[in-house]
Design a protein around this motif. Sequence first.
Motif, short mmCIF file in Angstrom:
data_model
loop_
_atom_site.label_atom_id
_atom_site.label_comp_id
_atom_site.label_asym_id
_atom_site.label_seq_id
_atom_site.Cartn_x
_atom_site.Cartn_y
_atom_site.Cartn_z
N GLU A 1 -42.29 -77.34 -12.27
CA GLU A 1 -42.25 -75.88 -12.31
C GLU A 1 -43.60 -75.27 -11.91
OE1 GLU A 1 -40.70 -74.95 -16.22
OE2 GLU A 1 -38.62 -75.39 -15.58
N SER A 2 -44.71 -75.94 -12.27
CA SER A 2 -46.02 -75.43 -11.88
C SER A 2 -46.24 -75.48 -10.37
CB SER A 2 -47.14 -76.21 -12.59
OG SER A 2 -47.35 -77.48 -11.99
N LEU A 3 -45.53 -76.38 -9.69
CA LEU A 3 -45.63 -76.49 -8.24
C LEU A 3 -44.70 -75.53 -7.50
CD1 LEU A 3 -45.79 -80.37 -7.96
CD2 LEU A 3 -47.67 -78.76 -7.56
N GLY A 4 -43.77 -74.91 -8.24
CA GLY A 4 -42.86 -73.96 -7.63
C GLY A 4 -41.42 -74.44 -7.51
N PHE A 5 -41.10 -75.63 -8.03
CA PHE A 5 -39.70 -76.07 -8.05
C PHE A 5 -38.92 -75.17 -9.00
CE2 PHE A 5 -41.54 -79.84 -6.23
CZ PHE A 5 -40.54 -80.36 -5.41
N LYS A 6 -37.70 -74.85 -8.63
CA LYS A 6 -36.83 -73.98 -9.43
C LYS A 6 -35.70 -74.80 -10.04
CE LYS A 6 -38.70 -70.15 -7.61
NZ LYS A 6 -40.08 -70.05 -7.97
N HIS A 7 -35.41 -74.53 -11.31
CA HIS A 7 -34.28 -75.17 -11.97
C HIS A 7 -33.00 -74.61 -11.36
CE1 HIS A 7 -31.31 -75.64 -15.32
NE2 HIS A 7 -31.81 -76.85 -15.26
N GLU A 8 -32.16 -75.49 -10.83
CA GLU A 8 -30.96 -75.04 -10.13
C GLU A 8 -29.66 -75.47 -10.82
OE1 GLU A 8 -32.63 -74.72 -5.62
OE2 GLU A 8 -31.67 -76.61 -6.18
N GLY A 9 -29.76 -76.32 -11.79
CA GLY A 9 -28.55 -76.74 -12.48
C GLY A 9 -28.83 -77.88 -13.43
N THR A 10 -27.82 -78.20 -14.21
CA THR A 10 -27.93 -79.26 -15.21
C THR A 10 -26.68 -80.12 -15.20
OG1 THR A 10 -29.36 -77.90 -16.62
CG2 THR A 10 -28.20 -79.73 -17.69
N TYR A 11 -26.90 -81.41 -15.14
CA TYR A 11 -25.83 -82.38 -15.35
C TYR A 11 -25.82 -82.65 -16.86
CZ TYR A 11 -26.33 -83.13 -10.31
OH TYR A 11 -26.42 -82.96 -8.96
N ARG A 12 -24.89 -82.00 -17.56
CA ARG A 12 -24.89 -82.07 -19.02
C ARG A 12 -24.56 -83.47 -19.51
NH1 ARG A 12 -20.88 -78.56 -21.25
NH2 ARG A 12 -19.67 -79.13 -19.42
N GLU A 13 -25.30 -83.90 -20.53
CA GLU A 13 -25.09 -85.20 -21.18
C GLU A 13 -24.93 -86.32 -20.15
OE1 GLU A 13 -22.10 -84.94 -24.23
OE2 GLU A 13 -23.05 -83.19 -25.13
N PHE A 14 -25.82 -86.35 -19.19
CA PHE A 14 -25.74 -87.28 -18.06
C PHE A 14 -25.99 -88.73 -18.47
CE2 PHE A 14 -27.57 -89.60 -14.51
CZ PHE A 14 -26.64 -89.37 -13.51
N LEU A 15 -26.92 -88.94 -19.40
CA LEU A 15 -27.22 -90.32 -19.79
C LEU A 15 -27.34 -90.46 -21.28
CD1 LEU A 15 -30.87 -91.37 -19.11
CD2 LEU A 15 -30.17 -89.03 -18.84
N GLN A 16 -27.21 -91.69 -21.72
CA GLN A 16 -27.34 -92.01 -23.15
C GLN A 16 -28.50 -92.96 -23.33
OE1 GLN A 16 -23.78 -92.68 -25.37
NE2 GLN A 16 -24.75 -94.24 -26.65
N ARG A 17 -29.40 -92.57 -24.24
CA ARG A 17 -30.54 -93.39 -24.59
C ARG A 17 -30.68 -93.35 -26.11
NH1 ARG A 17 -33.84 -93.42 -19.61
NH2 ARG A 17 -32.57 -94.84 -18.39
N ASP A 18 -30.78 -94.51 -26.70
CA ASP A 18 -30.97 -94.61 -28.16
C ASP A 18 -29.92 -93.81 -28.93
OD1 ASP A 18 -33.26 -96.20 -27.74
OD2 ASP A 18 -34.49 -94.41 -27.48
N SER A 19 -28.67 -93.97 -28.53
CA SER A 19 -27.52 -93.34 -29.18
C SER A 19 -27.50 -91.82 -29.09
CB SER A 19 -27.43 -93.77 -30.66
OG SER A 19 -27.34 -95.16 -30.75
N LYS A 20 -28.27 -91.24 -28.17
CA LYS A 20 -28.27 -89.79 -27.97
C LYS A 20 -27.95 -89.49 -26.51
CE LYS A 20 -31.84 -88.97 -31.41
NZ LYS A 20 -33.22 -88.58 -31.63
N ARG A 21 -27.24 -88.39 -26.29
CA ARG A 21 -26.93 -87.94 -24.94
C ARG A 21 -28.06 -87.02 -24.45
NH1 ARG A 21 -23.37 -91.12 -22.66
NH2 ARG A 21 -23.60 -89.64 -20.97
N HIS A 22 -28.39 -87.12 -23.17
CA HIS A 22 -29.45 -86.31 -22.58
C HIS A 22 -28.97 -85.72 -21.26
CE1 HIS A 22 -32.44 -87.90 -25.41
NE2 HIS A 22 -31.84 -89.06 -25.23
N ASP A 23 -29.42 -84.50 -21.00
CA ASP A 23 -29.10 -83.83 -19.74
C ASP A 23 -30.02 -84.34 -18.64
OD1 ASP A 23 -27.33 -82.27 -21.20
OD2 ASP A 23 -28.66 -80.52 -21.28
N MET A 24 -29.57 -84.15 -17.40
CA MET A 24 -30.41 -84.36 -16.24
C MET A 24 -30.42 -83.05 -15.45
SD MET A 24 -30.32 -87.28 -13.26
CE MET A 24 -28.82 -86.71 -12.45
#
Length: 172
Positions: free
Chosen positions: A138-161
């Motif tokens: 974000e400091s370089l100017g990249f813009k958040h354009e979307g989220t892949y919800r609950e994309f991966l599971q690590r340590d029994s928790k779901r995480h977005d990408m």
Amino acid sequence: MFKGSKIRLTAIRKEDLPTYRQWTSVESFGRFYSSSPIREESEKNATQLIDDHSDRSYRFAIRPLNSEDFLGVCAIEEIEWPHRVAWTSIALGPKFQGKGFGKDAMTLLVNYAFNELNLHRLSLTVFSYNQGAITLYESLGFKHEGTYREFLQRDSKRHDMHLYGMLATDVK
């Protein structure tokens, strides 16, 4: 073009590959770099970092200004020339994260993509738990354009990408 304030970008060398392969089995590297399970990269797969000489991929080693030490890798890949779009990535070795090397390398990479390769758009993905990388992008100017919800599971928790993008006109 390939020198920043802290680092320089060079070709990835055969002697860098054992270090890279070892890093892939380290949690603080592997969990930020890939959604694949952590394991040491095979020699064959690691060799592809230096063997791909297509015009769709530009990969670099990250090194300090005054030594040949291998700090990490960064790339512009999957270039679609008719559309002038590509994906970008960066991965620093565990001991080199959080020291400003990533910002310096990404600044050089963005400059190369837009001013040398004449690309129009860069895309990247980042896991929601990698707040350091999100802040950097974000400091370089990249813009958040979307989220892949609950994309991966690590340590029994779901995480977005998250999907981020930057246009040539977004460069700070």
